[in-house]
Design a protein around this motif. Structure first.
Motif, mmCIF file in Angstrom:
data_model
loop_
_atom_site.group_PDB
_atom_site.id
_atom_site.type_symbol
_atom_site.label_atom_id
_atom_site.label_comp_id
_atom_site.label_asym_id
_atom_site.label_seq_id
_atom_site.Cartn_x
_atom_site.Cartn_y
_atom_site.Cartn_z
ATOM 1 N N MET A 67 0.864 -1.174 0.000
ATOM 2 C CA MET A 67 0.000 0.000 0.000
ATOM 3 C C MET A 67 0.904 1.228 0.000
ATOM 4 S SD MET A 67 -3.193 0.858 -0.076
ATOM 5 C CE MET A 67 -4.047 -0.623 0.438
ATOM 6 N N ALA A 68 0.774 2.042 -1.040
ATOM 7 C CA ALA A 68 1.563 3.267 -1.153
ATOM 8 C C ALA A 68 0.715 4.442 -0.690
ATOM 9 C CB ALA A 68 2.013 3.477 -2.589
ATOM 10 N N THR A 69 1.309 5.304 0.110
ATOM 11 C CA THR A 69 0.656 6.539 0.526
ATOM 12 C C THR A 69 1.253 7.660 -0.308
ATOM 13 O OG1 THR A 69 0.432 5.677 2.767
ATOM 14 C CG2 THR A 69 0.120 8.054 2.464
ATOM 15 N N ILE A 70 0.404 8.292 -1.126
ATOM 16 C CA ILE A 70 0.845 9.319 -2.061
ATOM 17 C C ILE A 70 0.107 10.623 -1.765
ATOM 18 C CG2 ILE A 70 0.968 9.985 -4.496
ATOM 19 C CD1 ILE A 70 1.039 6.990 -5.176
ATOM 20 N N ARG A 71 0.867 11.703 -1.651
ATOM 21 C CA ARG A 71 0.272 13.022 -1.438
ATOM 22 C C ARG A 71 0.248 13.773 -2.768
ATOM 23 N NH1 ARG A 71 3.170 16.261 2.772
ATOM 24 N NH2 ARG A 71 2.125 14.795 4.146
ATOM 25 N N SER A 76 -3.769 13.075 0.895
ATOM 26 C CA SER A 76 -3.082 11.782 0.876
ATOM 27 C C SER A 76 -4.024 10.716 0.341
ATOM 28 C CB SER A 76 -2.623 11.397 2.282
ATOM 29 O OG SER A 76 -1.588 12.250 2.705
ATOM 30 N N HIS A 77 -3.465 9.838 -0.469
ATOM 31 C CA HIS A 77 -4.235 8.764 -1.092
ATOM 32 C C HIS A 77 -3.532 7.441 -0.830
ATOM 33 C CE1 HIS A 77 -6.538 11.730 -3.466
ATOM 34 N NE2 HIS A 77 -5.397 12.385 -3.481
ATOM 35 N N GLU A 78 -4.302 6.395 -0.544
ATOM 36 C CA GLU A 78 -3.767 5.054 -0.366
ATOM 37 C C GLU A 78 -3.938 4.310 -1.693
ATOM 38 O OE1 GLU A 78 -2.364 3.740 2.548
ATOM 39 O OE2 GLU A 78 -2.439 5.824 3.198
ATOM 40 N N VAL A 79 -2.829 3.824 -2.244
ATOM 41 C CA VAL A 79 -2.838 3.179 -3.557
ATOM 42 C C VAL A 79 -2.311 1.756 -3.420
ATOM 43 C CG1 VAL A 79 -1.926 3.276 -5.907
ATOM 44 C CG2 VAL A 79 -2.462 5.397 -4.698
ATOM 45 N N PRO A 80 -3.129 0.751 -3.739
ATOM 46 C CA PRO A 80 -2.635 -0.630 -3.721
ATOM 47 C C PRO A 80 -1.626 -0.849 -4.857
ATOM 48 C CG PRO A 80 -5.046 -0.560 -3.773
ATOM 49 C CD PRO A 80 -4.555 0.826 -4.042
ATOM 50 N N TRP A 92 7.213 -2.152 -9.806
ATOM 51 C CA TRP A 92 5.959 -1.952 -9.096
ATOM 52 C C TRP A 92 4.867 -1.619 -10.098
ATOM 53 C CZ3 TRP A 92 3.764 2.805 -9.796
ATOM 54 C CH2 TRP A 92 4.609 3.830 -10.203
ATOM 55 N N PHE A 93 3.661 -1.996 -9.746
ATOM 56 C CA PHE A 93 2.500 -1.778 -10.610
ATOM 57 C C PHE A 93 1.331 -1.338 -9.738
ATOM 58 C CE2 PHE A 93 5.175 -5.142 -12.242
ATOM 59 C CZ PHE A 93 5.425 -4.724 -13.537
ATOM 60 N N ALA A 94 0.755 -0.194 -10.055
ATOM 61 C CA ALA A 94 -0.429 0.270 -9.326
ATOM 62 C C ALA A 94 -1.630 -0.543 -9.793
ATOM 63 C CB ALA A 94 -0.670 1.751 -9.583
ATOM 64 N N GLN A 95 -2.520 -0.818 -8.865
ATOM 65 C CA GLN A 95 -3.744 -1.527 -9.205
ATOM 66 C C GLN A 95 -4.561 -0.669 -10.183
ATOM 67 O OE1 GLN A 95 -4.701 -4.605 -8.317
ATOM 68 N NE2 GLN A 95 -2.820 -4.913 -7.177
ATOM 69 N N PRO A 96 -5.336 -1.297 -11.066
ATOM 70 C CA PRO A 96 -6.136 -0.523 -12.025
ATOM 71 C C PRO A 96 -6.993 0.526 -11.315
ATOM 72 C CG PRO A 96 -6.233 -2.856 -12.564
ATOM 73 C CD PRO A 96 -5.512 -2.737 -11.237
ATOM 74 N N GLY A 97 -6.903 1.755 -11.787
ATOM 75 C CA GLY A 97 -7.653 2.866 -11.206
ATOM 76 C C GLY A 97 -7.018 3.457 -9.964
ATOM 77 N N GLY A 98 -5.931 2.863 -9.492
ATOM 78 C CA GLY A 98 -5.303 3.322 -8.264
ATOM 79 C C GLY A 98 -4.729 4.720 -8.344
ATOM 80 N N LEU A 99 -4.349 5.142 -9.543
ATOM 81 C CA LEU A 99 -3.768 6.472 -9.719
ATOM 82 C C LEU A 99 -4.730 7.432 -10.417
ATOM 83 C CD1 LEU A 99 -0.158 5.409 -10.769
ATOM 84 C CD2 LEU A 99 -0.937 6.176 -8.526
ATOM 85 N N ALA A 100 -6.012 7.107 -10.392
ATOM 86 C CA ALA A 100 -7.009 7.941 -11.081
ATOM 87 C C ALA A 100 -7.033 9.367 -10.544
ATOM 88 C CB ALA A 100 -8.396 7.311 -10.956
ATOM 89 N N PHE A 101 -6.693 9.559 -9.286
ATOM 90 C CA PHE A 101 -6.697 10.907 -8.712
ATOM 91 C C PHE A 101 -5.636 11.805 -9.353
ATOM 92 C CE2 PHE A 101 -3.823 8.380 -6.182
ATOM 93 C CZ PHE A 101 -2.740 9.218 -5.963
#
Length: 115
Positions: A67-71, A76-80, A92-101
Motif C-alpha cells: 500500500m503506497a501513501t501518495i500526497r 493523501s491517497h492510499e494506492v494498492p 511496481w504496478f499500481a492496481q487498475p484505477g489506483g492512480l485515477a486521482f
C-alpha cells in the motif's frame, strides 16, 4: 576434495539469501522507485506528487502486495501496488484505477475564456 566445492556452494546460497531485502527495505526501495518515476515522467513531472511511504501488506516469493501513501494536491491517497522483486530488479504496478486521482487536469492546461 568434494568438501571445498560443497562449502563454496553453501556459502554462495547463504550470501544470495541475504541479498533479498526484508519488507521494510523493500517498501523503502519501492517508495524511492515510485518517487523517481513521478519526478521524471513527463506525464507527472511538476505536479508535486510525493510518495510518503510504501508498506508491504502481503504476498509471497517474488510478488508482494503493498500500500503506497501518495500526497497530491494537499491530499493523501492510499494506492494498492504489486511489487515484483527478483533479488536484483524491482518493479511496481499500481492496481487498475489506483492512480485515477492524478488524472485531474493540470492548472496550466485549463483555459478560461474564448480560444
Amino acid at each position: 576434495m568434494m568438501a571445498i566445492p560443497r562449502r563454496a556452494a553453501i556459502a554462495l546460497c547463504l550470501l544470495l539469501a541475504a541479498c533479498v531485502p526484508g519488507p521494510e527495505k523493500t517498501g523503502e526501495l519501492t517508495r524511492v522507485s515510485m518517487q523517481e518515476y513521478f519526478r521524471y515522467d513527463p506525464q507527472f513531472r511538476g505536479q508535486g506528487i510525493e510518495v510518503l511511504a510504501v508498506r508491504i501488506t502481503g504476498g509471497k516469493d517474488k510478488q508482494l502486495e503493498g500500500m503506497a501513501t501518495i500526497r497530491h494536491a494537499g491530499k493523501s491517497h492510499e494506492v494498492p501496488v504489486i511489487i515484483v522483486l527478483d533479488g536484483v530488479n524491482l518493479a511496481w504496478f499500481a492496481q487498475p484505477g489506483g492512480l485515477a486521482f492524478l488524472a485531474s487536469p493540470r492548472p496550466d492546461s485549463t483555459r478560461q475564456g474564448p480560444p
